[in-house]
Design a protein around this motif. Sequence first.
Motif, PDB file in Angstrom:
ATOM      1  N   PRO A   1      34.652  36.180  41.883  1.00 39.69           N
ATOM      2  CA  PRO A   1      35.101  35.400  40.623  1.00 39.69           C
ATOM      3  C   PRO A   1      35.509  33.749  40.689  1.00 39.69           C
ATOM      4  O   PRO A   1      36.038  34.292  39.758  1.00 39.69           O
ATOM      5  CB  PRO A   1      36.394  36.568  40.213  1.00 39.69           C
ATOM      6  CG  PRO A   1      36.965  36.369  42.285  1.00 39.69           C
ATOM      7  CD  PRO A   1      35.756  37.076  42.628  1.00 39.69           C
TER       8      PRO A   1
ATOM      9  N   ARG B   1      41.111  33.167  41.881  1.00 40.21           N
ATOM     10  CA  ARG B   1      41.244  34.470  40.696  1.00 40.21           C
ATOM     11  C   ARG B   1      41.117  36.107  41.294  1.00 40.21           C
ATOM     12  O   ARG B   1      40.414  37.354  41.028  1.00 40.21           O
ATOM     13  CB  ARG B   1      39.385  34.445  39.431  1.00 40.21           C
ATOM     14  CG  ARG B   1      40.146  33.322  38.849  1.00 40.21           C
ATOM     15  CD  ARG B   1      39.000  32.726  37.588  1.00 40.21           C
ATOM     16  NE  ARG B   1      38.961  33.945  36.789  1.00 40.21           N
ATOM     17  CZ  ARG B   1      37.468  34.669  36.830  1.00 40.21           C
ATOM     18  NH1 ARG B   1      35.975  33.665  36.812  1.00 40.21           N
ATOM     19  NH2 ARG B   1      37.136  35.746  35.648  1.00 40.21           N
ATOM     20  N   ARG B   2      40.803  36.313  42.077  1.00 41.47           N
ATOM     21  CA  ARG B   2      40.566  37.617  43.203  1.00 41.47           C
ATOM     22  C   ARG B   2      41.539  38.978  42.770  1.00 41.47           C
ATOM     23  O   ARG B   2      40.806  39.967  42.545  1.00 41.47           O
ATOM     24  CB  ARG B   2      40.534  37.354  44.778  1.00 41.47           C
ATOM     25  CG  ARG B   2      40.235  38.551  45.487  1.00 41.47           C
ATOM     26  CD  ARG B   2      39.848  38.384  46.773  1.00 41.47           C
ATOM     27  NE  ARG B   2      41.505  37.615  47.587  1.00 41.47           N
ATOM     28  CZ  ARG B   2      41.054  36.864  48.873  1.00 41.47           C
ATOM     29  NH1 ARG B   2      40.048  36.860  48.877  1.00 41.47           N
ATOM     30  NH2 ARG B   2      42.263  36.512  48.866  1.00 41.47           N
TER      31      ARG B   2
ATOM     32  N   GLY C   1      43.404  38.879  40.582  1.00 42.79           N
ATOM     33  CA  GLY C   1      43.532  39.547  39.183  1.00 42.79           C
ATOM     34  C   GLY C   1      41.815  40.272  38.912  1.00 42.79           C
ATOM     35  O   GLY C   1      41.897  41.626  38.093  1.00 42.79           O
ATOM     36  N   GLU C   2      41.098  39.861  39.948  1.00 43.95           N
ATOM     37  CA  GLU C   2      39.902  40.660  39.571  1.00 43.95           C
ATOM     38  C   GLU C   2      40.026  42.004  39.835  1.00 43.95           C
ATOM     39  O   GLU C   2      39.625  43.163  39.990  1.00 43.95           O
ATOM     40  CB  GLU C   2      38.630  39.451  40.191  1.00 43.95           C
ATOM     41  CG  GLU C   2      37.152  40.755  40.587  1.00 43.95           C
ATOM     42  CD  GLU C   2      36.832  40.306  38.590  1.00 43.95           C
ATOM     43  OE1 GLU C   2      35.946  41.104  38.866  1.00 43.95           O
ATOM     44  OE2 GLU C   2      37.385  40.557  37.660  1.00 43.95           O
TER      45      GLU C   2
END
Length: 157
Positions: A113, A117-118, A120-121
Amino acid sequence: MTSATPPVPPVHWKLVIDAADPHAQALFWSAALGYTIEDNDALIARVLSFGGAPEEATVEFQGRRAWRDLIAVRHPDDPFDKETGIGEGRRILFQRVPEPKSAKNRLHLDLHPGEGRREGEVQRLTGLGATVEREVAEAGGSWVVMRDPEGNEFCVS
């Protein structure tokens, strides 16, 4: 001495994944990847019109006719055949099989991602029906091993 002709790469490809419920898998992975679910309604109508398949081979899916035992998702930027709905680029085809998943995948997707951002992904994918299997931190990097709604492993880096 003659020179060998270099191999021609494939024009398009598809990854085929066995599934108990191909349509549910298509919904999950299209949302997970931002892919488009292929619409084969026109192709199915044509095949049925000349007796190439029985009506029982189809289902209604999202208000359109779909094949009962297989459905594909495609990258939204890739070309597709407007008469059949079949993608001509990057595709994932889910095909119904009678046996359940019994062992670790021999092949899986890694989703990247982007920096920072991991987490949140992982939350977004969990909201779509995935589950977290475990978090891995090794000298070579870190990632989260997840399972899609049918238990197939994939990673988020």
